[in-house]
Design a protein around this motif. Structure first.
Motif, short mmCIF file in Angstrom:
data_model
loop_
_atom_site.label_atom_id
_atom_site.label_comp_id
_atom_site.label_asym_id
_atom_site.label_seq_id
_atom_site.Cartn_x
_atom_site.Cartn_y
_atom_site.Cartn_z
N UNK A 10 -43.09 20.67 5.12
CA UNK A 10 -42.27 19.72 4.37
C UNK A 10 -41.98 20.28 2.98
N UNK A 11 -40.76 20.02 2.53
CA UNK A 11 -40.32 20.54 1.23
C UNK A 11 -39.45 19.48 0.58
N UNK A 12 -39.79 19.11 -0.64
CA UNK A 12 -39.00 18.12 -1.37
C UNK A 12 -38.50 18.77 -2.65
N UNK A 13 -37.18 18.73 -2.84
CA UNK A 13 -36.58 19.36 -4.00
C UNK A 13 -35.57 18.42 -4.65
N UNK A 14 -35.41 18.59 -5.93
CA UNK A 14 -34.38 17.86 -6.64
C UNK A 14 -33.06 18.57 -6.50
N UNK A 15 -32.00 17.85 -6.69
CA UNK A 15 -30.67 18.47 -6.59
C UNK A 15 -30.56 19.58 -7.63
N UNK A 16 -30.05 20.69 -7.19
CA UNK A 16 -29.91 21.84 -8.07
C UNK A 16 -31.09 22.79 -8.05
N UNK A 17 -32.19 22.36 -7.46
CA UNK A 17 -33.38 23.21 -7.41
C UNK A 17 -33.27 24.21 -6.26
N UNK A 18 -34.07 25.26 -6.38
CA UNK A 18 -34.13 26.27 -5.34
C UNK A 18 -35.13 25.83 -4.27
#
Lengths: 113, 115
Positions: A10-18
């Motif tokens: 699982x991977x959670x990222x904010x918009x614009x993040x790599x």
């Protein structure tokens, strides 16, 4: 059971993040695939490799997507600047040749918030 | 262009009953065909494959599939389902003339086994 290992699950990222995910293909399998499965169960082929060479790839979504399969290292798929529409299950798969059965890993579920 | 169609989005079946999942394909020659199963929060697991020869192929967990060139179909069957067979099933086609091994998937069929 498949021996294709994908990390992280699982991977959670904010918009614009790599966002970067990795894949270790089944031992002895030189052909590696990346697919994107969206919430509607639609599969999108992204890219595949034979050893370290790209066999086929889509137009990698405005160049935000990149992938590699270096020698003696896990394969990887990276999204340079994540967008909400990138939220999906990313499946890595491997096979012995380009004309034999394909075995999938458990996937990396990316959520872009 | 090749395509795979699974006309049944959802199937509900009682435990112990038989199951048939339909798959139709469109391809200019005889493709390689596969059935995969996906359990919740998992990847795809290969159930069985068809390359050539005997049109009836056996797979894991007592699944079998029958290839029909005349009907462009590759239907999956199981004589007696168990609650653990609840999952999403995907039919897939591999282009035999290409060099990439890329798979084309159907829309999937959600199978629910009830007691």
């Amino acid at each position: 059971n498949s021996k294709v290992i994908q990390t992280p699950r699982y991977l959670v990222k904010g918009q614009g993040q790599k966002a970067k995910m990795r894949c270790i293909p089944e031992k002895g399998h030189p052909v590696v695939f990346w697919y994107q499965q969206n919430k509607n169960n639609e599969f999108k082929f992204l890219i595949n490799f034979q050893n370290q060479e790209v066999l086929q790839q889509i137009d990698m979504t405005e160049k935000r997507f990149s992938a590699e399969c270096p020698s003696n290292s896990p394969c990887s798929l990276e999204i340079q600047s994540s967008e909400a529409g990138d939220s999906a299950l990313y499946l890595c798969a491997s096979s012995l040749t380009t004309n034999t059965e394909v075995f999938f890993g458990k996937g990396t579920r990316l959520t872009v918030v | 262009a090749q395509s795979v169609t699974q006309p049944d989005a959802r199937v509900t079946v009682s435990e112990g009953a038989s199951l048939q999942l339909r798959c139709k394909y469109s391809y200019s020659a005889t493709p390689y065909l596969f059935w995969y199963v996906q359990y919740p929060r998992q990847g795809l697991q290969l159930l069985l494959k068809y390359y050539s020869g005997d049109p009836v192929v056996q797979g894991v967990n007592s699944f079998e599939a029958e290839f029909s060139k005349s009907n462009s179909s590759f239907h999956l069957q199981k004589a007696s389902v168990h609650w653990s067979d609840s999952a999403v099933y995907f039919c897939a086609l591999m282009n035999t003339g290409g060099l990439s091994g890329k798979l084309t998937f159907g829309e999937g069929t959600q199978v629910t086994v009830i007691s």
